[in-house]
Design an enzyme around this catalytic site. Structure first.
Site, short mmCIF file in Angstrom:
data_model
loop_
_atom_site.label_atom_id
_atom_site.label_comp_id
_atom_site.label_asym_id
_atom_site.label_seq_id
_atom_site.Cartn_x
_atom_site.Cartn_y
_atom_site.Cartn_z
N GLY A 16 1.99 2.15 10.73
CA GLY A 16 2.90 3.29 10.59
C GLY A 16 3.54 3.72 11.90
N HIS A 20 -9.59 1.12 4.59
CA HIS A 20 -8.31 1.29 5.31
C HIS A 20 -8.54 2.21 6.52
CE1 HIS A 20 -4.22 2.51 6.22
NE2 HIS A 20 -3.84 1.41 5.60
N GLU A 48 -5.66 -5.16 10.26
CA GLU A 48 -4.66 -4.12 10.50
C GLU A 48 -5.00 -3.39 11.81
OE1 GLU A 48 -2.60 -3.00 6.58
OE2 GLU A 48 -4.25 -1.62 6.90
N GLY A 68 2.66 -1.18 4.26
CA GLY A 68 2.73 0.24 3.92
C GLY A 68 4.16 0.68 3.71
N GLY A 69 4.77 1.21 4.77
CA GLY A 69 6.11 1.79 4.68
C GLY A 69 7.13 0.91 3.96
N ASN A 108 0.88 -1.18 0.00
CA ASN A 108 0.00 0.00 0.00
C ASN A 108 0.92 1.23 0.00
OD1 ASN A 108 -1.81 2.04 0.46
ND2 ASN A 108 -2.21 1.49 2.60
N TRP A 109 1.03 1.85 -1.16
CA TRP A 109 1.95 2.99 -1.27
C TRP A 109 1.40 4.24 -0.60
CZ3 TRP A 109 4.09 3.02 -7.04
CH2 TRP A 109 5.01 1.97 -7.17
N LYS A 110 0.14 4.23 -0.20
CA LYS A 110 -0.50 5.42 0.37
C LYS A 110 -0.27 6.61 -0.57
CE LYS A 110 0.35 3.45 4.87
NZ LYS A 110 0.10 3.58 6.26
N SER A 146 3.10 -2.24 10.34
CA SER A 146 4.55 -2.22 10.57
C SER A 146 5.22 -3.56 10.23
CB SER A 146 4.87 -1.78 12.00
OG SER A 146 4.39 -0.44 12.20
N GLU A 162 -6.92 4.58 7.71
CA GLU A 162 -6.69 6.02 7.47
C GLU A 162 -7.92 6.64 6.81
OE1 GLU A 162 -2.93 5.65 5.46
OE2 GLU A 162 -2.02 4.99 7.33
C1 PEP Z 1 -0.94 0.02 5.79
O1 PEP Z 1 -0.99 1.20 5.51
O2 PEP Z 1 -1.79 -0.76 5.35
C2 PEP Z 1 0.15 -0.44 6.67
C3 PEP Z 1 0.11 -1.64 7.15
O3 PEP Z 1 1.16 0.48 6.93
P1 PEP Z 1 2.57 0.19 7.65
O4 PEP Z 1 3.10 -1.11 7.07
O5 PEP Z 1 3.43 1.36 7.28
O6 PEP Z 1 2.29 0.06 9.10
#
Ligand code: PEP
Length: 240
Positions: free
Chosen positions: A168, A94, A162, A224-225, A9-11, A203, A96
């Protein structure tokens, strides 16, 4: 059907040149991967990433989808538009979007039904906040998000667990906690939509992915990251 899926997930990251560079690096690194690989990019990158992914084992997805077919919905993007530019997956619900853009279980359900109607593979996200976990409300929250969110839905629906407190933040759920919670989620979703892949997200990175993916209930990851660096993402893709 349960299968290993590693989805990025590049956000709201990756300008044109960065997306291209990422793909040039990633494609050779993952060409022999055994899992389903998905990159959920910003809308503006979908077509570029799709074109670069042609002939590879990488699928492309969006990070949201409108619940309407078309019309007066300023700022929204329809499922047909996403398909036209090469998306075959989309993230829905999601945390966010729930936290910053007013997404509710009801709107998640509407988007999900629309994605399925139009032939997009949905990745539906659920997860509890820190207050909910500490208040003993994890199961109640997940049960509500799943029963409301999946109402009336049938088809190939991927679920991502999640925990909001792990996204994040660098604070990952332990493999045992993630496994136990996903086992609970599986008990709820199997009677509703049948056997499906349930991913862990929060994470997950190149260093901790294997210990999470070793767990019996965790079918894959939503990342994500660590999906912004091709080398890190490819390490997760190659986890056993
Ligand atoms: C996400 O945004 O779906 C996610 C899991 O982010 P991160 O891996 O950065 O916690």
């Amino acid at each position: 059907m349960r299968r290993r899926i590693i989805a990025g997930n590049w956000k709201m990251n990756m300008l044109k040149s960065e997306a291209k560079q990422f793909m040039v690096e990633l494609i050779p690194l993952v060409k022999d991967a055994k899992c389903e690989i998905v990159l959920c990019t910003p809308y503006t990158d979908i077509h570029r990433v799709y074109k670069l992914s042609l002939g590879t084992n990488i699928g492309v997805g969006a990070q949201n989808v409108s619940w309407a077919d078309k019309g007066a919905f300023t700022g929204e993007i329809s499922a047909d538009m996403l398909k036209e530019v090469g998306a075959s997956y989309c993230i829905i619900g999601h945390s966010e979007r729930r936290a910053y853009f007013g997404e509710t279980d009801e709107s998640v359900n509407k988007r999900l039904l629309q994605a399925l109607k139009c032939g997009l593979k949905p990745i539906v996200c659920v997860g509890e906040t820190l207050d909910e976990r500490e208040g003993g409300l994890t199961e109640k929250t997940l049960a509500r998000q799943l029963t409301e969110g999946l109402k009336g839905a049938e088809g190939d629906i991927i679920i991502a667990y999640e925990p909001v407190w792990a996204i994040g933040t660098g604070r990952t759920a332990t493999p045992e906690t993630a496994n136990e919670t996903i086992a609970f989620i599986r008990k709820i979703v199997t009677p509703l939509i049948g056997e499906t892949s349930i991913l862990y997200g929060g994470s997950m990175n190149a260093a901790n992915a294997q210990s999470l993916l070793d767990m019996s209930e965790i079918d894959g990851g939503l990342i994500g990251g660590a999906s912004l660096k091709s080398a890190d993402f490819s390490i997760i893709v190659h986890c056993k």
